[in-house]
Design an enzyme around this catalytic site. Structure first.
Site, PDB file in Angstrom:
ATOM      1  N   LYS A   1      19.187   0.517  -2.461  1.00  0.00           N
ATOM      2  CA  LYS A   1      18.454   1.188  -3.548  1.00  0.00           C
ATOM      3  C   LYS A   1      19.406   1.359  -4.723  1.00  0.00           C
ATOM      4  O   LYS A   1      20.455   1.991  -4.580  1.00  0.00           O
ATOM      5  CB  LYS A   1      17.966   2.560  -3.087  1.00  0.00           C
ATOM      6  CG  LYS A   1      16.761   2.494  -2.205  1.00  0.00           C
ATOM      7  CD  LYS A   1      16.169   3.867  -1.957  1.00  0.00           C
ATOM      8  CE  LYS A   1      14.875   3.738  -1.164  1.00  0.00           C
ATOM      9  NZ  LYS A   1      14.948   2.883   0.016  1.00  0.00           N
TER      10      LYS A   1
ATOM     11  N   ASP B   1      15.829  -2.805  -2.858  1.00  0.00           N
ATOM     12  CA  ASP B   1      14.593  -2.042  -2.670  1.00  0.00           C
ATOM     13  C   ASP B   1      13.997  -1.701  -4.043  1.00  0.00           C
ATOM     14  O   ASP B   1      14.713  -1.664  -5.041  1.00  0.00           O
ATOM     15  CB  ASP B   1      14.887  -0.712  -1.957  1.00  0.00           C
ATOM     16  CG  ASP B   1      15.106  -0.888  -0.460  1.00  0.00           C
ATOM     17  OD1 ASP B   1      14.813  -1.967   0.074  1.00  0.00           O
ATOM     18  OD2 ASP B   1      15.574   0.078   0.164  1.00  0.00           O
ATOM     19  N   MET B   2      12.685  -1.427  -4.072  1.00  0.00           N
ATOM     20  CA  MET B   2      12.070  -1.002  -5.338  1.00  0.00           C
ATOM     21  C   MET B   2      11.672   0.459  -5.223  1.00  0.00           C
ATOM     22  O   MET B   2      11.109   0.881  -4.209  1.00  0.00           O
ATOM     23  CB  MET B   2      10.842  -1.864  -5.647  1.00  0.00           C
ATOM     24  CG  MET B   2      10.313  -1.666  -7.053  1.00  0.00           C
ATOM     25  SD  MET B   2      11.539  -2.045  -8.342  1.00  0.00           S
ATOM     26  CE  MET B   2      11.290  -3.822  -8.539  1.00  0.00           C
TER      27      MET B   2
ATOM     28  N   GLN C   1       5.551  -4.126  -5.462  1.00  0.00           N
ATOM     29  CA  GLN C   1       4.612  -3.192  -4.812  1.00  0.00           C
ATOM     30  C   GLN C   1       3.185  -3.455  -5.298  1.00  0.00           C
ATOM     31  O   GLN C   1       2.892  -3.314  -6.486  1.00  0.00           O
ATOM     32  CB  GLN C   1       5.012  -1.758  -5.175  1.00  0.00           C
ATOM     33  CG  GLN C   1       6.445  -1.404  -4.790  1.00  0.00           C
ATOM     34  CD  GLN C   1       7.064  -0.394  -5.737  1.00  0.00           C
ATOM     35  OE1 GLN C   1       6.923  -0.481  -6.954  1.00  0.00           O
ATOM     36  NE2 GLN C   1       7.781   0.575  -5.196  1.00  0.00           N
TER      37      GLN C   1
ATOM     38  N   ARG D   1      10.084  -9.578  -1.345  1.00  0.00           N
ATOM     39  CA  ARG D   1       9.404  -8.736  -0.359  1.00  0.00           C
ATOM     40  C   ARG D   1       8.196  -8.088  -1.037  1.00  0.00           C
ATOM     41  O   ARG D   1       8.335  -7.420  -2.056  1.00  0.00           O
ATOM     42  CB  ARG D   1      10.347  -7.641   0.136  1.00  0.00           C
ATOM     43  CG  ARG D   1       9.675  -6.654   1.075  1.00  0.00           C
ATOM     44  CD  ARG D   1      10.513  -5.387   1.269  1.00  0.00           C
ATOM     45  NE  ARG D   1      11.810  -5.646   1.840  1.00  0.00           N
ATOM     46  CZ  ARG D   1      12.844  -4.802   1.763  1.00  0.00           C
ATOM     47  NH1 ARG D   1      12.732  -3.656   1.122  1.00  0.00           N
ATOM     48  NH2 ARG D   1      14.000  -5.098   2.317  1.00  0.00           N
TER      49      ARG D   1
ATOM     50  N   GLY E   1       3.752  -0.193  -1.536  1.00  0.00           N
ATOM     51  CA  GLY E   1       4.361   0.801  -2.442  1.00  0.00           C
ATOM     52  C   GLY E   1       4.292   2.183  -1.827  1.00  0.00           C
ATOM     53  O   GLY E   1       3.213   2.639  -1.429  1.00  0.00           O
ATOM     54  N   ALA E   2       5.444   2.857  -1.747  1.00  0.00           N
ATOM     55  CA  ALA E   2       5.531   4.131  -1.035  1.00  0.00           C
ATOM     56  C   ALA E   2       5.503   5.334  -1.966  1.00  0.00           C
ATOM     57  O   ALA E   2       5.513   6.460  -1.496  1.00  0.00           O
ATOM     58  CB  ALA E   2       6.820   4.149  -0.218  1.00  0.00           C
TER      59      ALA E   2
HETATM   60  P1  FDA Z   1      -0.895   0.993   5.430  1.00  0.00           P
HETATM   61  O1  FDA Z   1      -0.112   2.148   4.963  1.00  0.00           O
HETATM   62  O2  FDA Z   1      -2.216   0.693   4.850  1.00  0.00           O
HETATM   63  O3  FDA Z   1      -0.901   0.966   6.984  1.00  0.00           O
HETATM   64  C1  FDA Z   1      -1.550  -0.016   7.763  1.00  0.00           C
HETATM   65  C2  FDA Z   1      -1.444   0.341   9.230  1.00  0.00           C
HETATM   66  O4  FDA Z   1      -0.084   0.294   9.650  1.00  0.00           O
HETATM   67  C3  FDA Z   1      -1.891   1.767   9.550  1.00  0.00           C
HETATM   68  O5  FDA Z   1      -3.265   1.845   9.767  1.00  0.00           O
HETATM   69  C4  FDA Z   1      -1.083   2.060  10.806  1.00  0.00           C
HETATM   70  O6  FDA Z   1      -1.713   1.457  11.901  1.00  0.00           O
HETATM   71  C5  FDA Z   1       0.209   1.352  10.555  1.00  0.00           C
HETATM   72  N1  FDA Z   1       1.235   2.247   9.941  1.00  0.00           N
HETATM   73  C6  FDA Z   1       1.597   2.283   8.623  1.00  0.00           C
HETATM   74  N2  FDA Z   1       2.579   3.185   8.413  1.00  0.00           N
HETATM   75  C7  FDA Z   1       2.841   3.751   9.607  1.00  0.00           C
HETATM   76  C8  FDA Z   1       3.769   4.745  10.055  1.00  0.00           C
HETATM   77  N3  FDA Z   1       4.627   5.349   9.195  1.00  0.00           N
HETATM   78  N4  FDA Z   1       3.777   5.081  11.369  1.00  0.00           N
HETATM   79  C9  FDA Z   1       2.953   4.462  12.236  1.00  0.00           C
HETATM   80  N5  FDA Z   1       2.041   3.497  11.875  1.00  0.00           N
HETATM   81  C10 FDA Z   1       1.992   3.153  10.589  1.00  0.00           C
HETATM   82  N6  FDA Z   1       7.980   0.697  -0.368  1.00  0.00           N
HETATM   83  C11 FDA Z   1       8.493   0.797  -1.618  1.00  0.00           C
HETATM   84  O7  FDA Z   1       7.905   1.449  -2.475  1.00  0.00           O
HETATM   85  N7  FDA Z   1       9.675   0.177  -1.928  1.00  0.00           N
HETATM   86  C12 FDA Z   1      10.352  -0.584  -1.014  1.00  0.00           C
HETATM   87  O8  FDA Z   1      11.415  -1.131  -1.338  1.00  0.00           O
HETATM   88  C13 FDA Z   1       9.809  -0.706   0.293  1.00  0.00           C
HETATM   89  N8  FDA Z   1      10.425  -1.445   1.248  1.00  0.00           N
HETATM   90  C14 FDA Z   1       9.773  -1.682   2.438  1.00  0.00           C
HETATM   91  C15 FDA Z   1      10.319  -2.559   3.363  1.00  0.00           C
HETATM   92  C16 FDA Z   1       9.626  -2.876   4.518  1.00  0.00           C
HETATM   93  C17 FDA Z   1      10.210  -3.858   5.478  1.00  0.00           C
HETATM   94  C18 FDA Z   1       8.357  -2.288   4.768  1.00  0.00           C
HETATM   95  C19 FDA Z   1       7.555  -2.644   5.976  1.00  0.00           C
HETATM   96  C20 FDA Z   1       7.841  -1.383   3.881  1.00  0.00           C
HETATM   97  C21 FDA Z   1       8.536  -1.060   2.728  1.00  0.00           C
HETATM   98  N9  FDA Z   1       8.037  -0.138   1.822  1.00  0.00           N
HETATM   99  C22 FDA Z   1       8.609  -0.036   0.587  1.00  0.00           C
HETATM  100  C23 FDA Z   1       6.941   0.780   2.235  1.00  0.00           C
HETATM  101  C24 FDA Z   1       5.590   0.236   1.847  1.00  0.00           C
HETATM  102  O9  FDA Z   1       5.436   0.252   0.457  1.00  0.00           O
HETATM  103  C25 FDA Z   1       4.446   1.068   2.471  1.00  0.00           C
HETATM  104  O10 FDA Z   1       4.567   2.393   2.021  1.00  0.00           O
HETATM  105  C26 FDA Z   1       4.439   1.045   3.996  1.00  0.00           C
HETATM  106  O11 FDA Z   1       4.840  -0.191   4.503  1.00  0.00           O
HETATM  107  C27 FDA Z   1       3.029   1.335   4.511  1.00  0.00           C
HETATM  108  O12 FDA Z   1       2.125   0.361   4.066  1.00  0.00           O
HETATM  109  P2  FDA Z   1       1.443  -0.757   5.022  1.00  0.00           P
HETATM  110  O13 FDA Z   1       1.471  -2.044   4.301  1.00  0.00           O
HETATM  111  O14 FDA Z   1       2.108  -0.762   6.329  1.00  0.00           O
HETATM  112  O15 FDA Z   1      -0.069  -0.392   5.109  1.00  0.00           O
END
Ligand code: FDA
Length: 309
Positions: A98, A135-136, A164, A185, A189-190
């Site tokens: 980051k 990371d973003m 994101q 990647r 988006g978190a």
């Molecule tokens: P979504 O949140 O819609 O979840 C889909 C399904 O996945 C859920 O229904 C559940 O089954 C499962 N799930 C998701 N999260 C879970 C949890 N915490 N515990 C258990 N089950 C869960 N973001 C960002 O802003 N900057 C970044 O640099 C990164 N880097 C990054 C790297 C990698 C390898 C990953 C996988 C993710 C990130 N993220 C990120 C986070 C990303 O933006 C996002 O917030 C999470 O991956 C959750 O989104 P999903 O795509 O999993 O879908």
């Protein structure tokens, strides 16, 4: 309602102190974080590699407020990369960084300090025989982060970017980054973002993810599909077939502790599955963002918290 509250708690020092005082929270934290020390990270990386996965290791920390802290973070990454090399893991384990942890927000010359620090980390990664992904963070950092990415790629073309799908600008960013050899990647988006720049409806975020995947898969780069969403994984595989990609020309990524059985299943299908493995003392903000994504974990966690107060 819960997600905004948890994302706000992720920035609160009082909430952090309450969580840290709670021994029962530790097993839940351990599910998502390898541990506090470098040894913990290397041990967990070995374990994941033995299960057929690749790894990207994140030394936890963000929003560094002083240059000494930024320098300490760089040192931690240099030790990490040396540890990865010495453990014989460099072919399978890279680092995620980051920029705000290495000085991007410092009041004086923040961007320059972050670029210089990221460059030192990239040099160490090159010496170890591995790569780095930036990371973003929230939308206000994107232009700065992509600018630093651009500068780093002059000497280290393998530096990975993160985009994101929550953000309205991302489809355009995907087009610009889908160039030969460009590692991108794609995640949802978190961060909590204003409607002016971001889709606020989950469905719109998902549709944007699919459009962005289409751009990346049909482009010349190396897409890194970061999602636990089974629909996104299936669509990525479908698009990869449609665009004639071989399994070594893209990869899946998931977070440590999230859907671990699915991670192993994807690796066993002959796909590249990379696990994002965080470690370090500064686990709190990262952990709270994971809770915000998964309401099922929250009840368990709140019961643990209440039992100590
Ligand atoms: P979504 O949140 O819609 O979840 C889909 C399904 O996945 C859920 O229904 C559940 O089954 C499962 N799930 C998701 N999260 C879970 C949890 N915490 N515990 C258990 N089950 C869960 N973001 C960002 O802003 N900057 C970044 O640099 C990164 N880097 C990054 C790297 C990698 C390898 C990953 C996988 C993710 C990130 N993220 C990120 C986070 C990303 O933006 C996002 O917030 C999470 O991956 C959750 O989104 P999903 O795509 O999993 O879908």
């Amino acid at each position: 309602m819960l997600r905004p509250a948890l994302l706000a708690a992720a920035r609160s020092t009082r909430a952090r102190a309450a969580v840290e005082r709670t021994p029962l929270a530790r097993p839940i934290v351990d599910r998502f974080v390898a541990g506090c020390g470098l040894d913990d990270a290397i041990r967990a990386a070995h374990h994941l590699v033995a299960e057929g996965c690749r790894v990207t290791v994140d030394h936890l920390g963000e929003n560094t407020a002083d240059s000494a802290q930024a320098a300490a973070t760089v040192d931690a990454y240099l030790r990490l990369l040396a540890g990865v090399r010495d453990a014989g893991l460099a072919g399978r384990v890279e680092a995620s960084v980051k920029l705000s942890a290495v000085g991007q927000f410092l009041a004086t010359d923040g961007e320059k300090i972050a670029l210089d620090n990221a460059r030192r980390i990239c040099e160490a990664a090159a010496a170890a025989g591995t790569t780095v992904t930036l990371d973003m963070e929230d939308h206000s950092t994107i232009d700065s982060t992509l600018g630093i990415l651009h500068d780093l790629r002059v000497d280290f073309p393998w530096v990975g970017a993160v985009l994101q799908s929550r953000l309205r600008r991302t489809e355009t960013d995907c087009r610009e980054l889908a160039t030969t050899g460009s590692r991108v990647r794609l995640c949802k988006g978190a961060y909590r973002e204003p409607a002016a720049v971001a889709f606020t409806d989950r469905r719109e975020v998902d549709l944007s993810y699919v459009r962005c995947l289409g751009v990346l898969m049909s482009g010349q780069g190396y897409p890194m599909v970061a999602s636990h969403d089974p629909r996104m994984v299936a669509i990525a595989e479908h698009l990869a077939t449609q665009t004639g990609r071989t399994p070594d020309s893209y990869e899946f990524q998931m977070l440590y502790g999230v859907r671990p059985r699915e991670q192993r299943r994807i690796a066993a299908r002959g796909r590249t599955m990379r696990v994002y493995l965080p470690y370090g003392e500064a686990w709190y903000g990262y952990f709270m963002r994971r809770l915000a994504e998964r309401p099922a974990n929250v009840g368990f966690f709140l019961r643990a918290l209440a039992s100590t107060t």
